[in-house]
Design an enzyme around this catalytic site. Sequence first.
Site, mmCIF file in Angstrom:
data_model
loop_
_atom_site.group_PDB
_atom_site.id
_atom_site.type_symbol
_atom_site.label_atom_id
_atom_site.label_comp_id
_atom_site.label_asym_id
_atom_site.label_seq_id
_atom_site.Cartn_x
_atom_site.Cartn_y
_atom_site.Cartn_z
ATOM 1 N N CYS A 248 0.835 -1.198 0.000
ATOM 2 C CA CYS A 248 0.000 0.000 0.000
ATOM 3 C C CYS A 248 0.881 1.264 0.000
ATOM 4 O O CYS A 248 1.576 1.505 -0.970
ATOM 5 C CB CYS A 248 -0.963 -0.049 1.183
ATOM 6 S SG CYS A 248 -2.405 1.007 0.970
ATOM 7 N N HIS B 125 -3.571 -5.789 1.030
ATOM 8 C CA HIS B 125 -2.963 -6.020 2.346
ATOM 9 C C HIS B 125 -2.968 -7.506 2.710
ATOM 10 O O HIS B 125 -3.872 -7.958 3.435
ATOM 11 C CB HIS B 125 -3.731 -5.235 3.412
ATOM 12 C CG HIS B 125 -3.510 -3.763 3.338
ATOM 13 N ND1 HIS B 125 -2.452 -3.139 3.961
ATOM 14 C CD2 HIS B 125 -4.198 -2.783 2.701
ATOM 15 C CE1 HIS B 125 -2.510 -1.837 3.722
ATOM 16 N NE2 HIS B 125 -3.555 -1.588 2.949
ATOM 17 N N GLU C 51 -1.228 -8.938 4.846
ATOM 18 C CA GLU C 51 -1.027 -9.091 6.300
ATOM 19 C C GLU C 51 -2.336 -9.070 7.066
ATOM 20 O O GLU C 51 -2.377 -9.411 8.243
ATOM 21 C CB GLU C 51 -0.074 -7.994 6.824
ATOM 22 C CG GLU C 51 -0.674 -6.596 6.981
ATOM 23 C CD GLU C 51 -0.711 -5.790 5.691
ATOM 24 O OE1 GLU C 51 -0.558 -6.380 4.611
ATOM 25 O OE2 GLU C 51 -0.916 -4.557 5.773
#
EC number: 6.3.5.3
Lengths: 222, 80
Positions: free
Chosen positions: A86, A196, A198
């Site tokens: 990002c 994302h 994660e």
Amino acid sequence: MKSAVIQLPGLNRDRDMIAALTKISGKAPIKVWQTDTELPEVDLIVLPGGFSYGDYLRCGAIAARMPVMRAVAERAAKGVLVIGVCNGFQILLEAGLLPGALMRNASLKFVCREVKLQVANANTAFTRAYAPGQIIRCPVAHHDGNFFADPETLARIEGDGQVVFRYAEGTNPNGSINDIAGIVNQAGNVLGLMPHPENLIEAAHGGIDGRALFESVLGRAA
Amino acid sequence: MIKARVIVTLKNGVLDPQGKAIEGALRGLSFSGIGSVRQGKVFDLELDGSDKAKAETDLKEMCERLLANTVIENYSISIT
């Protein structure tokens, strides 16, 4: 696997990234502040998401000129794995470690939702735990994720397999050219992506499709 | 002291959704005859000294290294 997470004012996804790296690798990453000029010896350097320097000037532009980025560039040149997620992707582009640019979403709206990604190249250090062409779920949250590159650059990165993730099944949230969601550099050791991974690594997240990205890296660095 | 203005604009062919939105808003205000709108940034700088040639060189480097992203943007410098 030893990892480092770069921290800058305005980043807000660093804690999520630290949690993911700790859970998957079993070892907490080393936190590195923007003004540090030396990096610890690590297998992986991560630039997390957020809004470094309030997105002033251009997203990632000021962060990319901070002292720590010179050290990141040196390590990248030596083949150390680098991931930018990002805002981290925007920083890598502004630092010239990846080709192209990320512009304001074509809709002009901030998008925060789940998209589908196709693993366009499963033969990288970051994607080897995925199957070629695999479709995965992944959240996105950004205002400036509209990937752009001039025609020559685009032809080169497409031809060299540098496009690693594409938005799949009509889920392109930002107008990115060729549905590009993530790319690697020519050497294949620097990855930038808008989604994302994660945030999708354990059952409590509602899915674990992001986990294989970190496991791919873990496999190489073990 | 030298005063300078740097204008940064998107290169031709680079999509400018903000410019498009502004264009639409101007039409919404009943302005007619608008071909297109492209938006950009203006930087006004004050530089020490009076050496305009040096200022020009410095400003060019500032543009290349920070003020513009030359992947997508052009810049122009004017010194007054």
